[in-house]
Design a protein around this motif. Sequence first.
Motif, PDB file in Angstrom:
ATOM      1  N   GLY A 219       0.800  -1.217   0.000  1.00  0.00           N
ATOM      2  CA  GLY A 219       0.000   0.000   0.000  1.00  0.00           C
ATOM      3  C   GLY A 219       0.829   1.261   0.000  1.00  0.00           C
ATOM      4  O   GLY A 219       0.271   2.361  -0.085  1.00  0.00           O
ATOM      5  N   LEU A 220       2.166   1.145   0.097  1.00  0.00           N
ATOM      6  CA  LEU A 220       3.003   2.312  -0.152  1.00  0.00           C
ATOM      7  C   LEU A 220       2.679   2.838  -1.544  1.00  0.00           C
ATOM      8  O   LEU A 220       2.411   2.071  -2.472  1.00  0.00           O
ATOM      9  CB  LEU A 220       4.482   1.936  -0.053  1.00  0.00           C
ATOM     10  CG  LEU A 220       5.029   1.720   1.365  1.00  0.00           C
ATOM     11  CD1 LEU A 220       6.428   1.109   1.298  1.00  0.00           C
ATOM     12  CD2 LEU A 220       5.060   3.010   2.149  1.00  0.00           C
ATOM     13  N   ASP A 221       2.674   4.137  -1.710  1.00  0.00           N
ATOM     14  CA  ASP A 221       2.248   4.731  -2.970  1.00  0.00           C
ATOM     15  C   ASP A 221       3.130   4.298  -4.132  1.00  0.00           C
ATOM     16  O   ASP A 221       4.318   4.029  -3.968  1.00  0.00           O
ATOM     17  CB  ASP A 221       2.270   6.256  -2.854  1.00  0.00           C
ATOM     18  CG  ASP A 221       1.262   6.773  -1.842  1.00  0.00           C
ATOM     19  OD1 ASP A 221       1.651   7.612  -1.013  1.00  0.00           O
ATOM     20  OD2 ASP A 221       0.099   6.330  -1.861  1.00  0.00           O
ATOM     21  N   GLY A 222       2.527   4.250  -5.303  1.00  0.00           N
ATOM     22  CA  GLY A 222       3.230   3.906  -6.527  1.00  0.00           C
ATOM     23  C   GLY A 222       2.412   4.350  -7.715  1.00  0.00           C
ATOM     24  O   GLY A 222       1.245   4.737  -7.578  1.00  0.00           O
ATOM     25  N   PRO A 223       2.972   4.311  -8.914  1.00  0.00           N
ATOM     26  CA  PRO A 223       2.279   4.801 -10.104  1.00  0.00           C
ATOM     27  C   PRO A 223       0.947   4.098 -10.342  1.00  0.00           C
ATOM     28  O   PRO A 223       0.875   2.869 -10.367  1.00  0.00           O
ATOM     29  CB  PRO A 223       3.267   4.494 -11.237  1.00  0.00           C
ATOM     30  CG  PRO A 223       4.591   4.396 -10.571  1.00  0.00           C
ATOM     31  CD  PRO A 223       4.325   3.820  -9.225  1.00  0.00           C
ATOM     32  N   GLY A 224      -0.101   4.880 -10.502  1.00  0.00           N
ATOM     33  CA  GLY A 224      -1.396   4.320 -10.854  1.00  0.00           C
ATOM     34  C   GLY A 224      -2.173   3.695  -9.722  1.00  0.00           C
ATOM     35  O   GLY A 224      -3.269   3.168  -9.942  1.00  0.00           O
ATOM     36  N   MET A 225      -1.649   3.719  -8.504  1.00  0.00           N
ATOM     37  CA  MET A 225      -2.354   3.100  -7.378  1.00  0.00           C
ATOM     38  C   MET A 225      -3.746   3.701  -7.237  1.00  0.00           C
ATOM     39  O   MET A 225      -3.923   4.924  -7.275  1.00  0.00           O
ATOM     40  CB  MET A 225      -1.574   3.326  -6.083  1.00  0.00           C
ATOM     41  CG  MET A 225      -2.208   2.687  -4.862  1.00  0.00           C
ATOM     42  SD  MET A 225      -1.801   0.948  -4.697  1.00  0.00           S
ATOM     43  CE  MET A 225      -0.230   1.076  -3.838  1.00  0.00           C
ATOM     44  N   ALA A 226      -4.756   2.849  -7.073  1.00  0.00           N
ATOM     45  CA  ALA A 226      -6.127   3.348  -6.952  1.00  0.00           C
ATOM     46  C   ALA A 226      -7.016   2.316  -6.290  1.00  0.00           C
ATOM     47  O   ALA A 226      -6.795   1.108  -6.412  1.00  0.00           O
ATOM     48  CB  ALA A 226      -6.694   3.717  -8.321  1.00  0.00           C
ATOM     49  N   MET A 227      -8.031   2.824  -5.607  1.00  0.00           N
ATOM     50  CA  MET A 227      -9.077   1.994  -5.018  1.00  0.00           C
ATOM     51  C   MET A 227     -10.222   2.924  -4.656  1.00  0.00           C
ATOM     52  O   MET A 227     -10.011   4.112  -4.422  1.00  0.00           O
ATOM     53  CB  MET A 227      -8.586   1.242  -3.782  1.00  0.00           C
ATOM     54  CG  MET A 227      -9.601   0.275  -3.171  1.00  0.00           C
ATOM     55  SD  MET A 227      -8.979  -0.574  -1.678  1.00  0.00           S
ATOM     56  CE  MET A 227      -7.927  -1.821  -2.423  1.00  0.00           C
ATOM     57  N   SER A 228     -11.430   2.394  -4.606  1.00  0.00           N
ATOM     58  CA  SER A 228     -12.592   3.173  -4.180  1.00  0.00           C
ATOM     59  C   SER A 228     -13.092   2.662  -2.843  1.00  0.00           C
ATOM     60  O   SER A 228     -12.748   1.549  -2.413  1.00  0.00           O
ATOM     61  CB  SER A 228     -13.711   3.071  -5.214  1.00  0.00           C
ATOM     62  OG  SER A 228     -14.180   1.736  -5.307  1.00  0.00           O
ATOM     63  N   ALA A 229     -13.935   3.457  -2.192  1.00  0.00           N
ATOM     64  CA  ALA A 229     -14.539   3.001  -0.939  1.00  0.00           C
ATOM     65  C   ALA A 229     -15.392   1.764  -1.177  1.00  0.00           C
ATOM     66  O   ALA A 229     -15.431   0.847  -0.338  1.00  0.00           O
ATOM     67  CB  ALA A 229     -15.375   4.126  -0.328  1.00  0.00           C
ATOM     68  N   TYR A 230     -16.084   1.715  -2.316  1.00  0.00           N
ATOM     69  CA  TYR A 230     -16.876   0.528  -2.657  1.00  0.00           C
ATOM     70  C   TYR A 230     -15.965  -0.697  -2.745  1.00  0.00           C
ATOM     71  O   TYR A 230     -16.254  -1.748  -2.157  1.00  0.00           O
ATOM     72  CB  TYR A 230     -17.599   0.741  -3.983  1.00  0.00           C
ATOM     73  CG  TYR A 230     -18.382  -0.464  -4.439  1.00  0.00           C
ATOM     74  CD1 TYR A 230     -19.719  -0.636  -4.071  1.00  0.00           C
ATOM     75  CD2 TYR A 230     -17.793  -1.447  -5.232  1.00  0.00           C
ATOM     76  CE1 TYR A 230     -20.434  -1.762  -4.476  1.00  0.00           C
ATOM     77  CE2 TYR A 230     -18.493  -2.561  -5.641  1.00  0.00           C
ATOM     78  CZ  TYR A 230     -19.817  -2.717  -5.263  1.00  0.00           C
ATOM     79  OH  TYR A 230     -20.515  -3.841  -5.657  1.00  0.00           O
ATOM     80  N   ASP A 231     -14.860  -0.578  -3.483  1.00  0.00           N
ATOM     81  CA  ASP A 231     -13.951  -1.713  -3.631  1.00  0.00           C
ATOM     82  C   ASP A 231     -13.345  -2.120  -2.298  1.00  0.00           C
ATOM     83  O   ASP A 231     -13.140  -3.313  -2.035  1.00  0.00           O
ATOM     84  CB  ASP A 231     -12.827  -1.353  -4.603  1.00  0.00           C
ATOM     85  CG  ASP A 231     -13.261  -1.408  -6.056  1.00  0.00           C
ATOM     86  OD1 ASP A 231     -14.477  -1.554  -6.316  1.00  0.00           O
ATOM     87  OD2 ASP A 231     -12.384  -1.296  -6.935  1.00  0.00           O
ATOM     88  N   LEU A 232     -13.033  -1.148  -1.453  1.00  0.00           N
ATOM     89  CA  LEU A 232     -12.437  -1.463  -0.163  1.00  0.00           C
ATOM     90  C   LEU A 232     -13.393  -2.297   0.685  1.00  0.00           C
ATOM     91  O   LEU A 232     -12.996  -3.299   1.292  1.00  0.00           O
ATOM     92  CB  LEU A 232     -12.059  -0.168   0.562  1.00  0.00           C
ATOM     93  CG  LEU A 232     -11.377  -0.312   1.926  1.00  0.00           C
ATOM     94  CD1 LEU A 232     -10.168  -1.226   1.865  1.00  0.00           C
ATOM     95  CD2 LEU A 232     -10.985   1.067   2.453  1.00  0.00           C
ATOM     96  N   ALA A 233     -14.682  -1.918   0.711  1.00  0.00           N
ATOM     97  CA  ALA A 233     -15.667  -2.716   1.440  1.00  0.00           C
ATOM     98  C   ALA A 233     -15.819  -4.094   0.815  1.00  0.00           C
ATOM     99  O   ALA A 233     -15.905  -5.119   1.521  1.00  0.00           O
ATOM    100  CB  ALA A 233     -17.009  -1.992   1.460  1.00  0.00           C
TER     101      ALA A 233
END
Length: 346
Positions: A219-233
């Motif tokens: 979860g350390l930042d990197g190029p293109g990292m992405a997630m939504s609250a919906y996906d996290l749940a």
Amino acid sequence: MRTGRAAVGAAVGALVLLCADARAVRLDAAAPTAPPPAVVAATTPTCPGQESPPGPPAVEETVAVAPLPWPAEPVGGPGLGGCGDLGPPGVPPVGAAAYVVADLDDGTVLAARAPHARHRPASTLKMLLALLAARALGPDDVVEGTADELRVDGSKAGIGPGGRYTVRQLMAGLLLNSGNDAAQVLARAMGGTEATVAAMCDVAAELGAHDTRAATPSGLDGPGMAMSAYDLALLFRDALREPLVAETIGLRAVPFPGYGDHPGFTLSTTERLLLRYPGALGSKSGFTDAARHTLVGFAEHGGRRLVVALMRGEQRPVAMWQQAAALLDWGFAQPPGPGIGRLVDP
């Protein structure tokens, strides 16, 4: 978890492009597998500006990566296609930029804010790594630590050269203490960082988490990292279906091995929602300078289990765990109903 070193960005840039092209590497390349479900992209995003995490960019984001496709239809149903607050009146105000509160068992989404807006997940991405590791490795498999773990950036569980760790112990180091060193060791056990991150992208797509792109295992930042609250749940729910993850996420403390002349010690959770909210059964939080604060957790009252996910929040004026607690309190007070959408099944 603080921001990682800029060198990470260049190292994983090509890998992230692989994820973006949906050609993720599977852990067992010889095994025939079905491709992940296709995503039909909308010509323009329903919510302009939410297709990529907001700036300013992390120093690790040194490679330009195109946003993930924005699905033509919102995953989870049309009620989750809004860009702001969604749900019935009376939802308590929270400061996070995006959130979802949902029934963990039947998938009903009770309320949300910008549920598909893409943000950086920080250490909550470790739930996806935990899901993958629980599928790919045996809980009693043993992996040896190396000197590389001493140099891992950010939070650490306390792994060192010569230490011998079962996957069960590494899972505890990953989820209780958010150990980036535990993430590194698990990735090495699954074929290395490149194969692991690509497989994380693959699993996310398979489960319907189409806002998610991993760039690092931890979860350390990197190029293109992405997630939504919906996906996290969604990913949290699916991770809990793995017995090892479900057993580990609610632990308060476990004995942890030492290494060399460093004795063993007790590893304790740092998750305040788990420690302070009545009925909480597990949670995972995260932080980087670019992601800000993230949190996902679940609780049970009266036989009903709810999951809450928050992204891009701050600890002031109200702490993240208290924002999550307010949403859980509200959710448990609601009668059963159709909600505004659903956490999809694979």
